[in-house]
Design a protein around this motif. Structure first.
Motif, PDB file in Angstrom:
ATOM      1  N   PRO A  51      -1.975 -17.966   5.635  1.00 28.27           N
ATOM      2  CA  PRO A  51      -2.192 -18.431   4.257  1.00 28.27           C
ATOM      3  C   PRO A  51      -2.354 -17.281   3.260  1.00 28.27           C
ATOM      4  O   PRO A  51      -1.992 -17.435   2.086  1.00 28.27           O
ATOM      5  CB  PRO A  51      -3.460 -19.287   4.356  1.00 28.27           C
ATOM      6  N   LEU A  52      -2.879 -16.143   3.693  1.00 29.28           N
ATOM      7  CA  LEU A  52      -2.994 -15.012   2.773  1.00 29.28           C
ATOM      8  C   LEU A  52      -1.617 -14.537   2.319  1.00 29.28           C
ATOM      9  O   LEU A  52      -1.412 -14.225   1.143  1.00 29.28           O
ATOM     10  CB  LEU A  52      -3.753 -13.863   3.438  1.00 29.28           C
ATOM     11  N   VAL A  53      -0.668 -14.488   3.240  1.00 24.85           N
ATOM     12  CA  VAL A  53       0.697 -14.113   2.869  1.00 24.85           C
ATOM     13  C   VAL A  53       1.284 -15.158   1.923  1.00 24.85           C
ATOM     14  O   VAL A  53       1.935 -14.830   0.924  1.00 24.85           O
ATOM     15  CB  VAL A  53       1.575 -13.959   4.128  1.00 24.85           C
ATOM     16  N   ALA A  54       1.015 -16.414   2.204  1.00 24.19           N
ATOM     17  CA  ALA A  54       1.532 -17.494   1.357  1.00 24.19           C
ATOM     18  C   ALA A  54       0.958 -17.449  -0.051  1.00 24.19           C
ATOM     19  O   ALA A  54       1.528 -18.041  -0.980  1.00 24.19           O
ATOM     20  CB  ALA A  54       1.241 -18.847   1.998  1.00 24.19           C
ATOM     21  N   ALA A  55      -0.160 -16.746  -0.225  1.00 22.75           N
ATOM     22  CA  ALA A  55      -0.790 -16.651  -1.543  1.00 22.75           C
ATOM     23  C   ALA A  55      -0.249 -15.494  -2.370  1.00 22.75           C
ATOM     24  O   ALA A  55      -0.741 -15.258  -3.482  1.00 22.75           O
ATOM     25  CB  ALA A  55      -2.298 -16.513  -1.400  1.00 22.75           C
ATOM     26  N   GLY A  56       0.737 -14.744  -1.851  1.00 23.94           N
ATOM     27  CA  GLY A  56       1.416 -13.769  -2.698  1.00 23.94           C
ATOM     28  C   GLY A  56       1.112 -12.318  -2.441  1.00 23.94           C
ATOM     29  O   GLY A  56       1.549 -11.449  -3.205  1.00 23.94           O
ATOM     30  N   ILE A  57       0.401 -11.978  -1.368  1.00 27.20           N
ATOM     31  CA  ILE A  57       0.123 -10.568  -1.105  1.00 27.20           C
ATOM     32  C   ILE A  57       1.366  -9.886  -0.534  1.00 27.20           C
ATOM     33  O   ILE A  57       2.285 -10.539  -0.032  1.00 27.20           O
ATOM     34  CB  ILE A  57      -1.052 -10.389  -0.118  1.00 27.20           C
ATOM     35  N   ASN A  58       1.381  -8.553  -0.575  1.00 24.34           N
ATOM     36  CA  ASN A  58       2.465  -7.807   0.080  1.00 24.34           C
ATOM     37  C   ASN A  58       1.943  -6.594   0.842  1.00 24.34           C
ATOM     38  O   ASN A  58       2.730  -5.756   1.268  1.00 24.34           O
ATOM     39  CB  ASN A  58       3.503  -7.342  -0.952  1.00 24.34           C
ATOM     40  N   ASP A  59       0.617  -6.502   1.027  1.00 22.78           N
ATOM     41  CA  ASP A  59       0.072  -5.331   1.709  1.00 22.78           C
ATOM     42  C   ASP A  59      -1.238  -5.688   2.399  1.00 22.78           C
ATOM     43  O   ASP A  59      -2.062  -6.437   1.860  1.00 22.78           O
ATOM     44  CB  ASP A  59      -0.167  -4.203   0.700  1.00 22.78           C
ATOM     45  N   TRP A  60      -1.418  -5.106   3.607  1.00 26.37           N
ATOM     46  CA  TRP A  60      -2.657  -5.300   4.370  1.00 26.37           C
ATOM     47  C   TRP A  60      -3.620  -4.130   4.201  1.00 26.37           C
ATOM     48  O   TRP A  60      -4.704  -4.140   4.792  1.00 26.37           O
ATOM     49  CB  TRP A  60      -2.360  -5.466   5.859  1.00 26.37           C
ATOM     50  N   GLY A  61      -3.242  -3.115   3.463  1.00 24.72           N
ATOM     51  CA  GLY A  61      -4.129  -1.973   3.288  1.00 24.72           C
ATOM     52  C   GLY A  61      -4.075  -1.033   4.476  1.00 24.72           C
ATOM     53  O   GLY A  61      -3.157  -1.044   5.290  1.00 24.72           O
ATOM     54  N   GLY A  62      -5.098  -0.189   4.569  1.00 21.57           N
ATOM     55  CA  GLY A  62      -5.171   0.753   5.665  1.00 21.57           C
ATOM     56  C   GLY A  62      -5.708   0.093   6.919  1.00 21.57           C
ATOM     57  O   GLY A  62      -6.718  -0.615   6.882  1.00 21.57           O
ATOM     58  N   VAL A  63      -5.018   0.302   8.023  1.00 18.31           N
ATOM     59  CA  VAL A  63      -5.442  -0.241   9.319  1.00 18.31           C
ATOM     60  C   VAL A  63      -5.498   0.924  10.293  1.00 18.31           C
ATOM     61  O   VAL A  63      -4.539   1.690  10.418  1.00 18.31           O
ATOM     62  CB  VAL A  63      -4.468  -1.326   9.817  1.00 18.31           C
ATOM     63  N   SER A  64      -6.630   1.050  10.974  1.00 20.74           N
ATOM     64  CA  SER A  64      -6.810   2.203  11.854  1.00 20.74           C
ATOM     65  C   SER A  64      -6.757   1.812  13.322  1.00 20.74           C
ATOM     66  O   SER A  64      -7.448   0.886  13.745  1.00 20.74           O
ATOM     67  CB  SER A  64      -8.156   2.890  11.575  1.00 20.74           C
ATOM     68  N   PRO A  65      -5.954   2.539  14.118  1.00 18.65           N
ATOM     69  CA  PRO A  65      -5.982   2.322  15.563  1.00 18.65           C
ATOM     70  C   PRO A  65      -7.112   3.091  16.242  1.00 18.65           C
ATOM     71  O   PRO A  65      -7.286   2.999  17.453  1.00 18.65           O
ATOM     72  CB  PRO A  65      -4.617   2.882  16.004  1.00 18.65           C
ATOM     73  N   LEU A  66      -7.889   3.844  15.442  1.00 19.93           N
ATOM     74  CA  LEU A  66      -8.881   4.747  16.008  1.00 19.93           C
ATOM     75  C   LEU A  66     -10.302   4.462  15.534  1.00 19.93           C
ATOM     76  O   LEU A  66     -11.217   4.299  16.349  1.00 19.93           O
ATOM     77  CB  LEU A  66      -8.509   6.202  15.660  1.00 19.93           C
ATOM     78  N   THR A  67     -10.491   4.391  14.224  1.00 19.35           N
ATOM     79  CA  THR A  67     -11.842   4.325  13.660  1.00 19.35           C
ATOM     80  C   THR A  67     -12.134   2.934  13.105  1.00 19.35           C
ATOM     81  O   THR A  67     -11.239   2.244  12.637  1.00 19.35           O
ATOM     82  CB  THR A  67     -11.998   5.357  12.528  1.00 19.35           C
ATOM     83  N   PRO A  68     -13.414   2.515  13.111  1.00 15.04           N
ATOM     84  CA  PRO A  68     -13.767   1.210  12.547  1.00 15.04           C
ATOM     85  C   PRO A  68     -13.746   1.234  11.021  1.00 15.04           C
ATOM     86  O   PRO A  68     -13.598   2.285  10.392  1.00 15.04           O
ATOM     87  CB  PRO A  68     -15.198   0.990  13.063  1.00 15.04           C
ATOM     88  N   ASP A  69     -13.864   0.055  10.432  1.00 10.34           N
ATOM     89  CA  ASP A  69     -14.052  -0.074   8.989  1.00 10.34           C
ATOM     90  C   ASP A  69     -15.540   0.173   8.717  1.00 10.34           C
ATOM     91  O   ASP A  69     -16.367  -0.700   8.918  1.00 10.34           O
ATOM     92  CB  ASP A  69     -13.639  -1.483   8.551  1.00 10.34           C
ATOM     93  N   PHE A  70     -15.853   1.380   8.253  1.00 13.50           N
ATOM     94  CA  PHE A  70     -17.254   1.732   8.080  1.00 13.50           C
ATOM     95  C   PHE A  70     -17.913   0.973   6.926  1.00 13.50           C
ATOM     96  O   PHE A  70     -19.134   0.880   6.865  1.00 13.50           O
ATOM     97  CB  PHE A  70     -17.391   3.243   7.853  1.00 13.50           C
ATOM     98  N   VAL A  71     -17.088   0.421   6.021  1.00  9.19           N
ATOM     99  CA  VAL A  71     -17.650  -0.374   4.927  1.00  9.19           C
ATOM    100  C   VAL A  71     -17.984  -1.783   5.413  1.00  9.19           C
ATOM    101  O   VAL A  71     -18.949  -2.400   4.968  1.00  9.19           O
ATOM    102  CB  VAL A  71     -16.673  -0.416   3.741  1.00  9.19           C
ATOM    103  N   ASN A  72     -17.174  -2.279   6.352  1.00  9.12           N
ATOM    104  CA  ASN A  72     -17.409  -3.602   6.939  1.00  9.12           C
ATOM    105  C   ASN A  72     -17.400  -3.469   8.459  1.00  9.12           C
ATOM    106  O   ASN A  72     -16.487  -3.948   9.133  1.00  9.12           O
ATOM    107  CB  ASN A  72     -16.318  -4.590   6.485  1.00  9.12           C
TER     108      ASN A  72
END
Length: 808
Positions: free
Chosen positions: A306-327
């Motif tokens: 549904p997020l794609v269906a709402a008009g986005i075109n990017d998932w942002g930065g995704v890390s195979p190594l480090t966690p999301d330190f903000v979340n």
């Protein structure tokens, strides 16, 4: 949904940009599916079937911050005995691990100027040799890029003009979240109370500073922290106003609030999925088709479709190594899973750099000189990162993913516009620049569709026969007074690259090489060289006569349009007269080189002192009018792109429709290794493998039905690349090329000669039928074929040094 809103959305879909008043009309709109439909329509206009992400490592330089946002767990006060800044060694360790895993981005996160609040921060910085957090950030960004090649993206909070000037040479992009323009959030008990840097006016001025500094910038809003829907729209409009003024807002992030234990907002309600979808759709409607709109995938697990269906075109930065330190409570999705879930929406997941493609392709405007070369050499023609080791001329296997796509069946689902372009091309209709450019943008299933269609057309026009010619290259001099920025072959006092020694060949050596080529089964000598300062048109006439005197039966395929233009000019005669004299001397056909890219936008940089596009076409049209047939080429993958390639192909098609004089089209991918423009840091590493294969396929489609022979260069593509091109519309493998020197001078591993038996092994290995041909695609006598398979080794080459053009 009332009629007024329906009418308004229809206007938006037709290209109308909403005014502030119109955008605010949507604050009370509850028909989310209708909003999403408009948003998805707009997104597809601007971004086709692509959803992007940046493969990154997260480097939390410090968790200290002078602000106290009441939803944040990233910012922490100093604790006795705990390290408050990462050390250079720790920073480099993370960066090196990320680089080894294929990451391109180093995302530096940190609190806003903690040294203004905490003594511990000041002491830690002093121990590291710095007075401010931003000074230390600058040092770490420089270290990471120099040591690992990762591109820093900096999120240091508010920056002064001086801060931006210091950091711009060290990072291709930066960012700061606006979060909200709602002033009420600063009130006591609200999310931003006690956080001076979250004052909307201060935040917006920080964004304007970045705009004035021409820094590609990331911003966005945080939803669900106490703002109203109308206030969200006001925040988006404020961002749009800044982008209208400066053009540097490369993406807008919509981040949904997540309640975190241990914060004052731990019990605050989180926005539900509908609230997020409503906001995403409104963002796309406010900003239109082109803006990059991002939503973090880890904050909405299981809801990506549904997020794609709402008009986005990017998932942002995704890390195979480090966690999301903000979340930290929300792990990144595995990249394979992210690609699968994206594909389930009908979209293709593509990696990007931290700087978005449209900014990477304008380095003079958006990148500091210190960053330009590394970005230019990291991207493809669209500004996306090169994710493969393959480059033209290098002995590196093609990427497996592209080979699988080439071997795949025609996909069931193809973008309707792309399908209509393919259908028209197969019918022989003339495409326009936009349509040809669209074919060059094909990725994933679209790449399969374009190549499959081209190969079906090849089978229809040429059957299963693959042709080649036995020939010898004779480059009669490498001395040249032109300064083409791509050329590593020419030598002389006016050239910039002196790899090897300057030479000229005497007529006796030209004749010896011609006779040796004939004895080895050749039917053609291909003759080109530098433009020697002492050469005139008579020189070229004499060379032609020398070849025909040595071997009357040898076909002379000689002299690029540049040599023809210069030859006529030095004799003070017309092109027609000069070409007539060459023809009388024995010239058979002209090679279609010296064209590079036939678009003066490119030529002004690549070969500014060479003939221009109109002059190249004038030589060819004149030759065709005299019955002299020619080849046509393109040398691509340096500073050019799909629109330039489209103009080139359509120019060839239009001339061929008038004259019928071209025998073939030959794509020549740029070999970068020794090219001056690459060594100066101003050109890419040649086309990617996908782009190189597409050039053959798109040429087949665009030039149909006027040019029916599409050749691939084994010297540039290598044997495995040739096999791929034979499945993408190619029906000719060019010449065996005894003594190929120009491509090898540029650094290619392939070259010298591909004997007939090797040619035929490759052709038969692709389930095709080999046939030796003459230069103009006729048959050759059986005697010539027999001799070519019994050729003795080549003798050593003999050169006469041009000492007057040597440098000490």
């Amino acid at each position: 949904m009332n009629r007024e809103v329906v009418s308004y959305l229809e206007k938006v879909e037709a290209g109308h940009r909403p005014t502030r008043e119109e955008a605010l009309l949507l604050a009370d709109e509850i028909d989310i599916p209708r909003l999403m439909a408009t948003a998805a329509f707009l997104r597809d206009q601007g971004h086709r079937n692509i959803i992007t992400f940046s493969k990154k490592v997260f480097i939390p330089l410090t968790h200290l911050c002078r602000d106290v946002c009441h939803y944040c767990t990233f910012a922490q006060p100093p604790k006795k005995g705990e390290q408050v800044f990462m050390t250079p060694e720790q920073v480099l360790d993370i960066a090196r691990q990320g680089a080894a895993m294929g990451c391109k981005e180093a995302l530096f996160t940190l609190g806003d100027k903690p040294e203004l609040r905490y003594k511990a921060a000041r002491e830690a910085l002093a121990a590291l040799g710095h007075e401010t957090t931003l000074s230390y950030l600058a040092a770490m960004a420089k270290l990471v890029h120099e040591e690992t090649g990762l591109f820093p993206h900096l999120n240091p909070g508010l920056m002064s003009d001086e801060d931006l000037a210091i950091l711009r040479p060290l990072a291709p992009s930066m960012g700061i979240m606006l979060e909200s323009t709602a002033i009420s959030l600063l009130e006591k008990g609200k999310a931003h109370h006690g956080s001076p840097d979250k004052d909307p006016a201060v935040r917006l001025e920080g964004l304007r500073r970045a705009g004035r500094a021409q820094v590609p910038f990331t911003s966005g809003i945080l939803i669900g922290i106490g703002e109203t829907r109308a206030e969200r729209i006001e925040s988006l409009l404020a961002l749009r106003d800044i982008h209208d003024e400066f053009g540097n807002l490369q993406e807008v992030i919509i981040q949904n609030f997540r309640a975190k234990p241990g914060t004052r907002m731990s019990d605050a309600p989180e926005p539900d999925l509908d609230e997020l979808l409503w906001t995403l759709a409104i963002t796309r409607i406010v900003f239109g088709p082109e803006m990059n709109i991002q939503v973090p995938p880890n904050l909405s697990p299981g809801q990506l479709q549904p997020l794609v269906a709402a008009g986005i075109n990017d998932w942002g930065g995704v890390s195979p190594l480090t966690p999301d330190f903000v979340n930290p409570e929300a792990p990144w999705p595995h990249l394979d899973k992210l690609a699968t879930e994206t594909a389930a929406t009908g979209k293709l997941l593509i990696e990007r750099l931290t700087i978005y493609p449209e900014y990477a392709l304008q380095p003079e405007r958006w990148l500091d000189p210190a960053m330009r070369t590394s970005v230019i050499q990291a991207i493809d023609s669209e500004g996306y990162p090169r994710t493969e080791e393959w480059s033209p001329g290098e002995d590196t296997p093609p990427p497996e993913a592209d080979l699988k796509l080439l071997a795949a069946h025609m996909p069931a689902r193809v973008d309707p516009w792309l399908k209509s372009i393919l259908d028209r091309a197969v019918k022989g209709e003339r495409l326009d620049e936009t349509e040809v450019s669209r074919l060059f943008l094909a990725r994933g299933d679209e790449f399969t569709a374009v190549c499959r269609t081209a190969d079906q057309l090849r089978q229809k026009m040429n059957g299963d026969t693959v042709t080649y010619v036995v020939n010898r290259n004779i480059n009669y001099t490498n001395v040249c007074y032109f300064k083409c920025q791509f050329c590593a072959f020419s030598k002389g006092k006016l050239t910039e690259n002196l790899r090897g020694k300057p030479y000229v060949l005497g007529m006796d050596e030209i004749q010896r090489r011609t006779q040796e080529a004939w004895s080895r089964g050749a039917t053609e000598v291909c003759m080109q060289g530098g433009i020697h300062p002492s050469y005139t048109g008579q020189t070229y006439i004499d060379i032609t006569r020398a070849v025909k005197e040595a071997v009357p039966g040898m076909h002379v395929h000689a002299f690029s349009p540049l040599e023809v233009w210069q030859g006529a000019e030095t004799l003070g005669i017309s092109l027609k007269e000069f070409l007539s004299r060459l023809k009388d001397a024995g010239l058979g056909t002209l090679p279609g080189t010296a064209g590079e890219v036939l678009d003066d936008e490119v030529r002004r940089v690549l070969c500014p002192d060479k003939i221009n596009t109109a002059q190249w076409f004038e030589v060819m049209e004149t030759a065709h009018s005299l019955g002299i047939r020619t080849t046509s080429t393109i040398m691509y993958g340096h500073i050019d792109g799909p629109i330039n390639w489209a103009r080139h192909l359509l120019g060839l098609r239009d001339l061929q429709a008038r004259t019928g004089g071209f025998t073939e089209f030959v794509p020549l991918p740029f070999v970068h290794m020794e090219a001056p423009i690459y060594l100066k840091g101003r050109a890419r590493k040649g086309p990617t493998f996908r782009e190189a294969v597409l050039m053959h396929a798109v040429a087949r489609l665009t030039l149909h039905p006027h040019i029916t022979n599409i050749q691939t260069s084994w010297v540039k593509m290598g044997p495995e690349g040739v096999k791929a091109c034979l499945n993408a519309g190619v029906n000719d493998m060019g010449g065996t090329l005894m003594n190929e020197t120009i491509t090898r001078a540029a650094g290619a591993s392939h070259g010298q000669e591909m004997e007939p038996y090797r040619m035929e092994d490759i052709i038969r290995g692709n389930a095709r039928l080999p046939r030796q041909r003459s230069t103009p695609y006729g048959d050759v006598p059986d005697e010539r074929v027999r001799v070519s398979f019994q050729a003795a080794p080549l003798e050593d080459l003999r050169f006469t040094a041009a000492k007057e053009y040597e440098r000490s």
